[in-house]
Write a protein that holds these residues in place. Structure first.
Motif, PDB file in Angstrom:
ATOM      1  N   SER A  56      23.607  42.323  39.740  1.00  0.00           N
ATOM      2  CA  SER A  56      24.581  41.601  40.252  1.00  0.00           C
ATOM      3  C   SER A  56      24.016  40.323  40.705  1.00  0.00           C
ATOM      4  O   SER A  56      23.485  40.807  42.612  1.00  0.00           O
ATOM      5  N   SER A  58      34.761  36.209  33.741  1.00  0.00           N
ATOM      6  CA  SER A  58      33.733  37.020  34.427  1.00  0.00           C
ATOM      7  C   SER A  58      32.163  36.468  34.037  1.00  0.00           C
ATOM      8  O   SER A  58      32.802  35.002  34.046  1.00  0.00           O
ATOM      9  N   GLU A  72      32.759  42.088  43.996  1.00  0.00           N
ATOM     10  CA  GLU A  72      32.215  42.605  42.448  1.00  0.00           C
ATOM     11  C   GLU A  72      33.091  44.054  41.387  1.00  0.00           C
ATOM     12  O   GLU A  72      34.293  44.423  42.150  1.00  0.00           O
ATOM     13  N   TYR A 123      33.728  46.821  34.264  1.00  0.00           N
ATOM     14  CA  TYR A 123      32.519  47.838  33.455  1.00  0.00           C
ATOM     15  C   TYR A 123      33.550  49.157  32.801  1.00  0.00           C
ATOM     16  O   TYR A 123      33.961  49.787  33.320  1.00  0.00           O
ATOM     17  N   ASN A 183      27.870  36.614  37.727  1.00  0.00           N
ATOM     18  CA  ASN A 183      27.990  36.932  39.091  1.00  0.00           C
ATOM     19  C   ASN A 183      28.283  39.276  38.454  1.00  0.00           C
ATOM     20  O   ASN A 183      27.550  39.521  39.107  1.00  0.00           O
ATOM     21  N   ASP A 184      28.260  39.041  37.455  1.00  0.00           N
ATOM     22  CA  ASP A 184      28.370  40.388  36.233  1.00  0.00           C
ATOM     23  C   ASP A 184      27.696  40.942  35.428  1.00  0.00           C
ATOM     24  O   ASP A 184      26.925  41.830  35.272  1.00  0.00           O
ATOM     25  N   LYS A 193      25.640  38.876  43.272  1.00  0.00           N
ATOM     26  CA  LYS A 193      26.338  39.971  44.843  1.00  0.00           C
ATOM     27  C   LYS A 193      27.337  39.336  44.880  1.00  0.00           C
ATOM     28  O   LYS A 193      26.799  38.217  46.232  1.00  0.00           O
ATOM     29  N   ASN A 246      22.744  44.920  35.007  1.00  0.00           N
ATOM     30  CA  ASN A 246      23.739  44.246  35.093  1.00  0.00           C
ATOM     31  C   ASN A 246      24.284  44.526  36.563  1.00  0.00           C
ATOM     32  O   ASN A 246      24.585  43.865  37.831  1.00  0.00           O
ATOM     33  N   SER A 247      25.381  45.774  36.362  1.00  0.00           N
ATOM     34  CA  SER A 247      25.903  46.216  37.111  1.00  0.00           C
ATOM     35  C   SER A 247      24.697  46.038  38.247  1.00  0.00           C
ATOM     36  O   SER A 247      25.040  45.179  40.028  1.00  0.00           O
TER      37      SER A 247
END
Ligand SMILES: *Cc1c(COP(=O)(O)O)cnc(C)c1O
Length: 416
Positions: free
Chosen positions: A375, A296, A384, A24, A299-300, A377, A371-372
């Motif tokens: 996530s 990616s 991560e 990111y 998950n992200d 995870k 988003n982050s």
């Protein structure tokens, strides 16, 4: 072809040389510019900008906003603790949560402001803190959002005290001598300026019923364009209309109501992009789809899989040709698509992108909010991703390391 929002070739080269993807990247300049826009709001009787930290809870971002003068809305007691740990002054933190956390009492004693989001929560607060001030979140009976999944008001929403139950609020207030000083409304996300102005009246009705309220915290989200076919809400039109409403309320009641705004998405969504690698290109033959596989995915960046929203995608190379691609993430999950039909995450929709080769970088813009922080995870045990900050000076610094794979199972206990 449209270019990435703020990542230029020089940044991308530097990141590839010095860090691992997926990563990111936040833009400090963009973050500061958006926050300043809210701080500069010419409010009639004063205003507070409260960053809804659930949209992104990175400690450096919380500190940066806090140092600029923003307050924080926390959606759980854990978020409040996270904000305190990041260095946000405790008196600038408010909790409006679906649950009363174990640590709520201590946090309130330390100075966190509490907003009760149900009658039960108000009763619990009253018992613990007779005579003290708090806020109430009310569901005004109308909800609206840019699309239905992000509406948080109306009879299908569990958020807040139903608007016809103000008598019961008053009973609890009298029983414990507590003081309701703030009304908190949050009816959804990505609304239009018109729905903002209409909804204010619903709040004023409650302000007339509860005389002790001096602050009206209102947020029904604002559209911030991330795709080129979208249009951002016109802030100045909202400001003007709101000021007029507040002034009329003052003329009617003699009460100068302090305004609180609680932006999440609008403030930050375009301040982050994700840099990922195209690792493979496959197709389904004559039945046609051509897929770019990235390192990616959901998950992200879960918002596409959850809501079917669209994010700008840029293949980084100097090809003049374009092709239609379905871009997918790396999770073993058919929902892990980055190009779905708008608001229909079940349906793939190819997107015209610069012709890609294996190993090219792909920039996904507009991924700051939800988003982050949201996530999925460690699904498929992907660690991560790291987070970088592009400083105003042009320097790129790491603000979160990529998770070490061992840390994924660190809390597991071996018993067999
Ligand atoms: C999520 C949330 C916000 C922020 O909403 P955005 O659409 O991200 O601007 C504000 N207030 C409350 C109470 C929230 O839960």
């Amino acid at each position: 072809m449209q270019e990435p929002r703020f990542l230029i070739q020089e940044h991308i080269d530097y990141i590839q040389e010095n860090f691992e993807t997926p990563v990111y990247v936040y833009s400090e300049a963009e973050l500061r510019a958006r926050a300043q826009e809210f701080l500069d709001f010419p409010s009639m009787y004063g205003h507070t900008v409260r960053f809804a930290m659930k949209s992104n809870s990175q400690r450096n971002i919380l500190k940066l906003f806090s140092d600029m003068g923003l307050s924080i809305d926390a959606s759980s007691s854990f978020e409040a603790m996270r904000a305190i740990a990041a260095g946000v002054p405790v008196e600038n933190i408010q909790i409006s949560s679906q649950e009363i956390g174990k640590d709520m009492k201590e946090l309130i004693e330390d100075g966190v402001f509490f907003v009760a989001t149900s009658l039960h929560q108000l009763e619990v607060f009253g018992k613990l803190f007779p005579g003290k001030k708090c806020g109430i979140r009310v569901n005004p009976g109308v909800g609206s959002g840019g699309f239905t999944q992000i509406s948080t008001g109306g009879n299908t929403s569990s958020f807040g005290i139903w608007h016809t139950k103000i008598d019961q609020v008053q009973e609890i207030v009298e029983k414990y001598g507590i003081i309701i000083s703030k009304l908190h409304f949050h009816i959804g996300s990505e609304n239009t300026p018109e729905s903002w102005v209409d909804s204010v009246e619903h709040g004023f009705k409650i302000l007339r019923q509860i005389q002790t309220i001096d602050t009206f915290n209102m947020w029904w989200g604002l559209k911030m364009a991330i795709m080129d076919y979208e249009v951002s809400a016109d802030l100045s039109a909202i400001w003007e209309a709101l000021n007029k409403k507040y002034e009329l309320f003052y003329e009617e009641t003699g009460r100068k109501i302090h305004l609180e705004m609680e932006p999440g998405k609008y403030l930050v969504i375009n301040s982050c992009s994700m840099l990922v690698e195209i690792q493979d290109i496959v197709d389904t033959g004559e039945t046609w789809y051509k897929f770019l596989k990235t390192n990616s995915g959901m998950n992200d960046m879960p918002r596409v899989a959850m809501y079917g929203i669209q994010e700008p995608l840029h293949v980084i190379n100097d090809s003049d040709e374009c092709e239609d691609y379905v871009v997918v993430g790396h999770c073993c999950e058919s929902a892990d698509i980055l190009t779905s039909k708008l608001y229909d995450q079940e349906t793939i929709e190819p997107r015209k992108l610069r012709k890609a080769k294996k190993g090219d970088m792909l920039v996904v813009d507009g991924v700051w909010a939800y988003n982050s922080s949201m996530s999925v995870k460690n699904y498929n045990s992907y660690p991560e991703s790291a987070e970088l900050l592009l400083r105003e000076s042009g320097e790129i610094v790491e603000i979160r390391e990529r998770q070490k794979v061992k840390d994924i199972w660190r809390n597991e206990k071996e018993i067999v």
